[in-house]
Write a protein that holds these residues in place. Structure first.
Motif, PDB file in Angstrom:
ATOM      1  N   MET A 296       0.843  -1.183   0.000  1.00 47.87           N
ATOM      2  CA  MET A 296       0.000   0.000   0.000  1.00 47.87           C
ATOM      3  C   MET A 296       0.893   1.254   0.000  1.00 47.87           C
ATOM      4  O   MET A 296       1.781   1.398   0.815  1.00 47.87           O
ATOM      5  CB  MET A 296      -0.877  -0.019   1.254  1.00 47.87           C
ATOM      6  CG  MET A 296      -2.122   0.765   1.128  1.00 47.87           C
ATOM      7  SD  MET A 296      -3.158   0.455   2.574  1.00 47.87           S
ATOM      8  CE  MET A 296      -4.630   1.244   2.049  1.00 47.87           C
ATOM      9  N   HIS A 297       0.613   2.141  -0.940  1.00 54.15           N
ATOM     10  CA  HIS A 297       1.421   3.354  -1.048  1.00 54.15           C
ATOM     11  C   HIS A 297       1.036   4.359   0.021  1.00 54.15           C
ATOM     12  O   HIS A 297      -0.049   4.323   0.576  1.00 54.15           O
ATOM     13  CB  HIS A 297       1.236   3.988  -2.430  1.00 54.15           C
ATOM     14  CG  HIS A 297       1.779   3.129  -3.548  1.00 54.15           C
ATOM     15  ND1 HIS A 297       3.090   2.772  -3.610  1.00 54.15           N
ATOM     16  CD2 HIS A 297       1.173   2.592  -4.619  1.00 54.15           C
ATOM     17  CE1 HIS A 297       3.269   2.024  -4.695  1.00 54.15           C
ATOM     18  NE2 HIS A 297       2.115   1.895  -5.317  1.00 54.15           N
ATOM     19  N   ALA A 298       1.963   5.267   0.267  1.00 52.54           N
ATOM     20  CA  ALA A 298       1.738   6.289   1.284  1.00 52.54           C
ATOM     21  C   ALA A 298       0.541   7.175   0.919  1.00 52.54           C
ATOM     22  O   ALA A 298      -0.240   7.560   1.787  1.00 52.54           O
ATOM     23  CB  ALA A 298       2.980   7.147   1.457  1.00 52.54           C
ATOM     24  N   GLN A 299       0.395   7.495  -0.374  1.00 54.37           N
ATOM     25  CA  GLN A 299      -0.712   8.356  -0.799  1.00 54.37           C
ATOM     26  C   GLN A 299      -2.063   7.693  -0.535  1.00 54.37           C
ATOM     27  O   GLN A 299      -3.020   8.357  -0.155  1.00 54.37           O
ATOM     28  CB  GLN A 299      -0.583   8.690  -2.282  1.00 54.37           C
ATOM     29  CG  GLN A 299       0.488   9.713  -2.556  1.00 54.37           C
ATOM     30  CD  GLN A 299       0.576  10.057  -4.034  1.00 54.37           C
ATOM     31  OE1 GLN A 299       0.261   9.221  -4.882  1.00 54.37           O
ATOM     32  NE2 GLN A 299       1.004  11.266  -4.318  1.00 54.37           N
ATOM     33  N   GLU A 300      -2.132   6.381  -0.745  1.00 47.63           N
ATOM     34  CA  GLU A 300      -3.387   5.673  -0.495  1.00 47.63           C
ATOM     35  C   GLU A 300      -3.733   5.695   0.986  1.00 47.63           C
ATOM     36  O   GLU A 300      -4.898   5.859   1.356  1.00 47.63           O
ATOM     37  CB  GLU A 300      -3.285   4.222  -0.971  1.00 47.63           C
ATOM     38  CG  GLU A 300      -3.172   4.069  -2.469  1.00 47.63           C
ATOM     39  CD  GLU A 300      -2.921   2.632  -2.887  1.00 47.63           C
ATOM     40  OE1 GLU A 300      -3.219   1.722  -2.100  1.00 47.63           O
ATOM     41  OE2 GLU A 300      -2.421   2.429  -4.002  1.00 47.63           O
ATOM     42  N   ILE A 301      -2.729   5.555   1.827  1.00 50.07           N
ATOM     43  CA  ILE A 301      -2.948   5.588   3.279  1.00 50.07           C
ATOM     44  C   ILE A 301      -3.448   6.970   3.688  1.00 50.07           C
ATOM     45  O   ILE A 301      -4.427   7.097   4.436  1.00 50.07           O
ATOM     46  CB  ILE A 301      -1.650   5.231   4.035  1.00 50.07           C
ATOM     47  CG1 ILE A 301      -1.237   3.803   3.707  1.00 50.07           C
ATOM     48  CG2 ILE A 301      -1.826   5.427   5.533  1.00 50.07           C
ATOM     49  CD1 ILE A 301       0.155   3.437   4.166  1.00 50.07           C
ATOM     50  N   ILE A 302      -2.790   8.011   3.171  1.00 51.71           N
ATOM     51  CA  ILE A 302      -3.191   9.383   3.485  1.00 51.71           C
ATOM     52  C   ILE A 302      -4.617   9.630   3.014  1.00 51.71           C
ATOM     53  O   ILE A 302      -5.438  10.199   3.744  1.00 51.71           O
ATOM     54  CB  ILE A 302      -2.217  10.399   2.837  1.00 51.71           C
ATOM     55  CG1 ILE A 302      -0.854  10.309   3.526  1.00 51.71           C
ATOM     56  CG2 ILE A 302      -2.765  11.819   2.915  1.00 51.71           C
ATOM     57  CD1 ILE A 302       0.247  11.049   2.820  1.00 51.71           C
ATOM     58  N   ARG A 303      -4.952   9.176   1.795  1.00 49.24           N
ATOM     59  CA  ARG A 303      -6.286   9.384   1.255  1.00 49.24           C
ATOM     60  C   ARG A 303      -7.349   8.698   2.102  1.00 49.24           C
ATOM     61  O   ARG A 303      -8.429   9.228   2.326  1.00 49.24           O
ATOM     62  CB  ARG A 303      -6.351   8.866  -0.190  1.00 49.24           C
ATOM     63  CG  ARG A 303      -6.942   9.912  -1.108  1.00 49.24           C
ATOM     64  CD  ARG A 303      -6.971   9.465  -2.552  1.00 49.24           C
ATOM     65  NE  ARG A 303      -5.892  10.104  -3.284  1.00 49.24           N
ATOM     66  CZ  ARG A 303      -4.977   9.454  -4.012  1.00 49.24           C
ATOM     67  NH1 ARG A 303      -5.021   8.153  -4.110  1.00 49.24           N
ATOM     68  NH2 ARG A 303      -4.040  10.109  -4.642  1.00 49.24           N
ATOM     69  N   SER A 304      -7.036   7.484   2.586  1.00 53.86           N
ATOM     70  CA  SER A 304      -8.026   6.754   3.388  1.00 53.86           C
ATOM     71  C   SER A 304      -8.251   7.427   4.738  1.00 53.86           C
ATOM     72  O   SER A 304      -9.377   7.478   5.233  1.00 53.86           O
ATOM     73  CB  SER A 304      -7.582   5.303   3.590  1.00 53.86           C
ATOM     74  OG  SER A 304      -6.405   5.254   4.379  1.00 53.86           O
TER      75      SER A 304
END
Length: 120
Positions: free
Chosen positions: A1-9
């Protein structure tokens, strides 16, 4: 899981879903949580929306009102936990995205025409 996906969630969890659709030119009443000592209260701030910026979690509105003859502008982060409620009082007719020209106007010249084609 990319950092951007984590931030978005994480951001998606913080987004408010009960916000009304706000347009530039609208008169809004923003309920702001204010801490005084150990107590917390909600202070209404009513004024004209003169600008909307960004989108998503960072969306802000600039609200301008005249207080004791002096123009006061406040920028509100829409999805902030400090914002209790936002209510659209009336719809204004604006032909541009930013109403910064209202800063140079005084008194009745700052009024905007009413708009009735959008629900309040």
């Amino acid at each position: 899981m990319h950092a951007q996906e984590i931030i978005r969630s994480i951001e998606a969890e913080q987004l408010k879903s009960d916000l009304p659709t706000i347009y530039v030119g609208d008169t809004v009443r923003v309920g702001v949580r204010i801490r005084e000592g150990g107590k917390e209260r909600i202070q209404p701030y009513e004024g004209t929306v003169i600008g909307i910026r960004n989108g998503g979690i960072n969306e802000t509105i600039t609200v301008r009102r005249i207080f004791q003859g002096v123009g006061v502008e406040r920028v509100f982060l829409l999805h902030s936990p400090r914002i209790e409620s936002i209510k659209v009082v009336s719809r204004g007719k604006a032909r541009r995205a930013k109403l910064y020209y209202l800063r140079d106007r005084v008194g009745k010249a700052t009024r905007l025409k009413q708009r009735f084609d959008r629900p309040v």
